[in-house]
Scaffold this motif. Structure first.
Motif, short mmCIF file in Angstrom:
data_model
loop_
_atom_site.label_atom_id
_atom_site.label_comp_id
_atom_site.label_asym_id
_atom_site.label_seq_id
_atom_site.Cartn_x
_atom_site.Cartn_y
_atom_site.Cartn_z
N ARG A 114 -0.68 16.10 -0.63
CA ARG A 114 -0.47 15.40 0.64
C ARG A 114 -1.10 14.02 0.67
NH1 ARG A 114 0.59 18.21 5.31
NH2 ARG A 114 0.21 16.25 6.39
N ARG A 115 -2.15 13.83 -0.11
CA ARG A 115 -2.82 12.54 -0.07
C ARG A 115 -2.30 11.58 -1.14
NH1 ARG A 115 -8.91 12.66 0.06
NH2 ARG A 115 -8.53 10.55 0.79
N GLY A 116 -1.20 11.94 -1.76
CA GLY A 116 -0.59 11.05 -2.74
C GLY A 116 -1.37 11.01 -4.05
N GLY B 83 2.36 3.94 -6.44
CA GLY B 83 3.69 4.43 -6.04
C GLY B 83 4.77 3.46 -6.47
N ALA B 84 4.51 2.17 -6.28
CA ALA B 84 5.50 1.16 -6.64
C ALA B 84 5.75 1.19 -8.14
CB ALA B 84 5.02 -0.23 -6.22
N ALA B 85 4.65 1.27 -8.92
CA ALA B 85 4.80 1.28 -10.38
C ALA B 85 5.62 2.49 -10.81
CB ALA B 85 3.42 1.30 -11.03
N VAL B 86 5.30 3.66 -10.24
CA VAL B 86 6.01 4.88 -10.62
C VAL B 86 7.50 4.75 -10.33
CG1 VAL B 86 6.32 7.33 -10.04
CG2 VAL B 86 4.01 6.40 -10.37
N ILE C 237 4.02 8.38 -1.93
CA ILE C 237 3.71 8.88 -3.27
C ILE C 237 2.35 8.36 -3.73
CG2 ILE C 237 4.36 8.68 -5.71
CD1 ILE C 237 7.24 8.95 -4.89
N GLY C 238 2.07 7.10 -3.43
CA GLY C 238 0.79 6.52 -3.84
C GLY C 238 -0.37 7.09 -3.04
N GLY C 239 -0.14 7.34 -1.77
CA GLY C 239 -1.20 7.87 -0.90
C GLY C 239 -1.33 7.03 0.35
N PHE D 213 4.50 -4.98 -1.06
CA PHE D 213 5.36 -4.49 0.02
C PHE D 213 4.84 -3.13 0.50
CE2 PHE D 213 10.12 -3.49 1.10
CZ PHE D 213 9.87 -3.71 2.44
N ALA D 214 4.52 -2.26 -0.45
CA ALA D 214 4.00 -0.93 -0.09
C ALA D 214 2.66 -1.06 0.64
CB ALA D 214 3.85 -0.06 -1.33
N LEU D 215 1.84 -2.00 0.20
CA LEU D 215 0.55 -2.21 0.87
C LEU D 215 0.78 -2.64 2.32
CD1 LEU D 215 -2.62 -3.82 -0.50
CD2 LEU D 215 -1.67 -4.79 1.58
N SER D 216 1.78 -3.49 2.54
CA SER D 216 2.05 -3.95 3.91
C SER D 216 2.47 -2.79 4.79
CB SER D 216 3.11 -5.05 3.89
OG SER D 216 4.42 -4.50 3.79
N VAL D 217 3.23 -1.85 4.21
CA VAL D 217 3.64 -0.66 4.98
C VAL D 217 2.44 0.23 5.25
CG1 VAL D 217 4.99 1.48 4.83
CG2 VAL D 217 6.05 -0.71 4.27
N ASP D 218 1.55 0.35 4.24
CA ASP D 218 0.37 1.19 4.42
C ASP D 218 -0.57 0.63 5.48
OD1 ASP D 218 -1.06 3.48 3.90
OD2 ASP D 218 -2.30 2.56 2.36
N LEU D 219 -0.62 -0.69 5.59
CA LEU D 219 -1.44 -1.32 6.63
C LEU D 219 -1.04 -0.77 8.00
CD1 LEU D 219 -3.52 -3.58 7.25
CD2 LEU D 219 -1.61 -5.15 7.44
N LEU D 220 0.25 -0.56 8.20
CA LEU D 220 0.72 -0.01 9.47
C LEU D 220 0.63 1.51 9.50
CD1 LEU D 220 3.93 -1.91 10.56
CD2 LEU D 220 1.64 -2.08 11.49
N LEU D 221 1.13 2.14 8.43
CA LEU D 221 1.23 3.60 8.42
C LEU D 221 -0.15 4.25 8.27
CD1 LEU D 221 2.97 6.12 8.40
CD2 LEU D 221 3.37 5.78 5.96
N GLY D 222 -0.93 3.76 7.31
CA GLY D 222 -2.20 4.40 7.00
C GLY D 222 -3.34 3.93 7.89
#
Lengths: 357, 230
Positions: free
Chosen positions: A317-319, A282-285, A270-272, A60-69
Motif C-alpha cells: 500500500r505504501r508503494g 514509479g516514473a522510472a519503472v 506505485i512509487g509511494g 510530474f509524479a512529484l507534482s501529483v504527490d504534492l497534492l495527493l500525498g
C-alpha cells in the motif's frame, strides 16, 4: 552500579535518541548519494531520450504527490498542466526561437495561470468530486487543443520544436548532453517541491490533509491553502511537461489527454503516495517498462502496468519507496534492540565479575 | 467576552439547542454541565463556527461572529480544544505547537509554554502519536495559548486522564484566567468542574435549565447530579 537517571531500556522515543537521529541522517545522505549517482549515470546505461523521459515524468509524479500525498487531493486532470505547458513551450520555442529554458518558463507560467481558475472552482470539493471536476476541466483543455488547429495543429500536434540553448551545439544536437541540461531544470523543480513540503506552509498542508475542519479551527483558510498548493503543483507539472516537449521535439495531443493524467497517478501510487521521491521510482519503472515492451513489439502495455498497479495497491500500500522505508526502519530497530541487549549483557557480565572480586 | 443570545441549532430535522443564551466574561471559567446528548458539544462547535445550522446571535469581544468562517473566528481569538484533542499525528510536538498562527499580542512564547509544560519541552521532537492522553491534552491547550486565543473552548479536558494530570490541568486553567482569558468548558467530572469554574450552566435537552455560581452548585451537588443523571 547503574546510574538511575540513565535509561536502561530501549528509549521508546526514537526521535530523541541521538543514535536514531544519526541513523536517519546517514540514511538520508546515503539515499541522496544514490539518487544523485543514479541521475548522473542514467543516460550512460539507457538510451538518453528515455532517460530524459524518466526525468520529466519523475517531476510530474512529484507534482501529483504534492497534492495527493501532502494535501490529500487526488487530481485527475494534471494532463491539463503538463500538456498545456507542453503546447505553450512548443509554440514559444517554434515561433520565438528562444533558449529552451525560457520557453519552458513560459509553459510553466501558462500552467499556473490556468490552474488558478481550475483550482479555484475545484478545491471546494474533495475526494471523488475533486477528481471528477479536475478531469472535466482537463477534458476542456483537450477539446481546445484538438479544435484550435491554427495554434496546436490538432491531431497532428506540433512538429519540429527546436532545441535552442545559447548556441551551445552539444546540448542542442546531442540527446546525451541535453539530458544533463534537463536534469538541472528537473532538480530545481524537485528541490522546490521538497522546500514546499518542508516549510511551515507544507505543515499547514499536512494539517489540512489529516483533518481540514481542525486546520480551519486553528485559523487557516483551507480553500486558499489548497488553491496555492494546486497552483504550485501545476507549475511543477508544467515545468516537467516543458522539458518533455523540448526533449521530444514535438507535442502530441496525447499530452493533454486523460490517460496521461491516469498514468502519472499510477506512477505516484506505485512509487509511494506521500513519499515525494517515490514518484521518481514509479516514473522510472513505468517509462522503462513501456519502452521495453514497445520495442519488443508487445502492444498490450496497459495489461502489464495495470497488473503492477493492482499488485502494488493490494500488497504494498505504501508503494515501492514506502515499503522499502518500512523495511529499513524494521532492520534499524532490530539492530538497535540487539545492540542494547548486547550492552546490557556485557554490563551483567561486568557485575558478576565485580561480585566475584 | 462571549455573548450568546437565543441560539438554536439543529441537525436537519433534529433540534439540538433551543433558545440558549449565555455569557462568559474575561477571566471567567464557565462550564456547561449536562448529560450526553444535551447539546454541549454542538454549542461549542457553533461558537467555533464548525456547526453552521444555527439561529440566534453569537458575539465575541463585542462583535457579531455568527457569519464568520471558523478560520476567521480562530484569528479573532477563539481557541478550540476538541474532545479528541486534535493533535496531528504526523507532526512533532514542536510542529503541532507552532502550526497555528499567532493571533494576539498576548500569545505565549514557545519558551513560556515549555516552562509551563516541562513535559512538552522534553518531548518536543516526538511525533504526535507518541504522546500519552495527558500529554496530548496539555499540548492541545498549549497550542491555543501559543496562538494567543482570548476565549478557550475546552471539550472535556479531564476525560480519561489520571487524577494527578487532571489536577495539573485545573492549575493551568486557573493560571491562564489570571491573564483575562475566558474559558468555556464542557465537563462531566463534577469534582474537576467545581475546582476550576466560577459559574455553571446546566443544559438539558438543548435548553439551559439553570445557571449557578460555584458555591450554590456545590451546595446542591447531590440533587443536581441525580437530576442530570451524571
Amino acid at each position: 552500579m547503574t546510574n538511575p537517571t540513565l535509561p536502561t531500556a530501549v528509549p521508546s522515543d526514537l526521535s530523541l535518541d541521538p543514535v536514531a537521529a544519526r541513523g536517519r541522517l546517514v540514511r538520508r545522505l546515503v539515499l541522496l548519494g544514490i539518487g544523485v549517482l543514479a541521475a548522473l549515470v542514467l543516460p550512460l546505461v539507457i538510451y538518453p531520450p528515455v532517460a530524459s523521459d524518466i526525468l520529466a515524468w519523475a517531476l510530474f509524479a512529484l507534482s501529483v504527490d504534492l497534492l495527493l500525498g501532502f494535501t490529500g487531493l487526488l487530481s485527475f486532470g494534471h494532463a491539463a498542466f503538463w500538456g498545456g505547458s507542453a503546447y505553450v513551450t512548443g509554440i514559444i520555442a517554434i515561433r520565438l526561437g528562444v533558449p529552451f529554458p525560457v520557453a519552458i518558463l513560459g509553459g510553466m507560467i501558462f500552467a499556473m495561470a490556468i490552474a488558478v481558475p481550475i483550482g479555484y472552482l475545484s478545491v471546494r470539493r474533495s475526494g471523488i468530486y475533486f477528481a471528477m471536476v479536475t478531469l472535466a476541466f482537463a477534458q476542456m483543455i483537450y477539446f481546445v487543443a484538438n479544435q484550435w488547429l491554427d495554434v496546436t495543429g490538432g491531431e497532428n500536434g506540433l512538429q519540429g520544436v527546436p532545441v535552442s540553448f545559447f548556441g551551445i551545439s552539444a546540448v542542442e544536437t546531442d540527446s546525451f548532453t541535453f539530458y544533463y541540461a534537463a536534469l538541472v531544470l528537473i532538480v530545481i523543480g524537485m528541490v522546490a517541491g521538497w522546500r514546499i513540503v518542508h516549510s511551515p506552509f507544507g505543515r499547514v498542508l499536512t494539517a489540512i490533509r489529516d483533518n481540514s475542519a481542525r486546520a480551519r479551527a486553528l485559523g487557516y483558510d483551507v480553500e486558499r491553502y489548497k488553491l496555492i498548493a494546486f497552483v504550485l503543483s501545476a507549475g511543477l507539472a508544467g515545468l516537467a511537461g516543458g522539458v518533455f516537449t523540448i526533449s521530444h521535439g514535438f507535442v502530441s495531443l496525447q499530452e493533454v489527454d486523460w490517460p496521461t493524467s491516469g498514468k502519472v497517478v499510477l506512477m505516484t501510487v506505485i512509487g509511494g503516495i506521500g513519499t515525494l521521491w517515490g514518484g521518481a521510482i514509479g516514473a522510472a519503472v513505468i517509462v522503462l517498462l513501456e519502452d521495453q515492451l514497445s520495442s519488443s513489439g508487445f502492444e498490450g502495455t496497459g495489461i502489464i502496468t495495470g497488473a503492477i498497479f493492482i499488485i502494488v495497491v493490494l500488497l504494498f500500500r505504501r508503494g515501492i519507496w514506502g515499503t522499502a522505508q518500512n523495511g529499513f526502519d524494521r532492520i534499524r530497530r532490530a539492530l538497535a534492540v540487539r545492540a542494547q541487549r548486547k550492552r546490557n549483557g556485557d554490563s551483567a557480565v561486568a557485575t558478576r565479575i565485580d561480585d566475584g572480586s | 467576552m462571549l455573548d450568546i443570545a437565543g441560539l438554536s441549532a439543529s441537525y436537519g430535522e433534529a433540534h439540538v439547542l433551543n433558545d440558549v443564551s449565555l455569557t462568559v466574561k474575561p477571566g471567567e471559567v464557565v462550564t456547561l454541565v449536562g448529560r450526553n446528548g444535551a447539546g454541549k458539544t454542538t454549542l461549542l462547535r457553533a461558537v467555533m463556527g464548525l456547526h453552521r445550522d444555527i439561529e440566534g446571535s453569537i458575539s465575541f469581544a463585542g462583535r457579531r461572529i455568527e457569519r464568520l468562517s471558523p478560520n476567521a473566528r480562530a484569528r479573532a481569538g477563539i481557541g478550540w480544544v476538541p474532545d479528541d484533542r486534535g493533535i496531528y499525528a504526523s507532526l512533532t510536538v514542536a510542529e503541532n505547537l507552532t502550526l497555528p498562527p499567532v493571533v494576539h499580542e498576548s500569545a505565549w512564547s514557545t519558551e513560556k509554554i515549555y516552562e509551563a509544560f516541562p513535559v512538552l519541552a522534553l518531548r518536543r521532537s516526538s511525533m504526535g502519536t507518541q504522546l500519552s492522553g495527558g500529554e496530548q491534552q496539555m499540548l492541545a491547550i498549549a497550542r491555543v495559548l501559543r496562538m494567543g486565543s482570548r476565549l478557550l473552548l475546552l471539550d472535556e479536558p479531564s476525560e480519561g486522564l489520571a487524577p494527578v494530570i487532571v489536577q495539573r490541568i485545573a492549575e493551568i486553567i486557573r493560571e491562564i484566567t489570571t491573564h483575562d482569558i475566558a474559558v468555556l468548558l464542557i465537563e462531566q467530572n463534577v469534582k474537576f468542574a467545581t475546582t476550576v469554574a466560577d459559574r455553571h450552566y446546566l443544559l438539558a435537552q438543548g435548553r439551559i435549565v439553570e445557571t449557578l455560581d460555584n458555591a450554590s452548585f456545590q451546595a446542591r451537588e447531590p440533587e443536581l447530579l441525580k437530576h442530570l443523571g451524571i
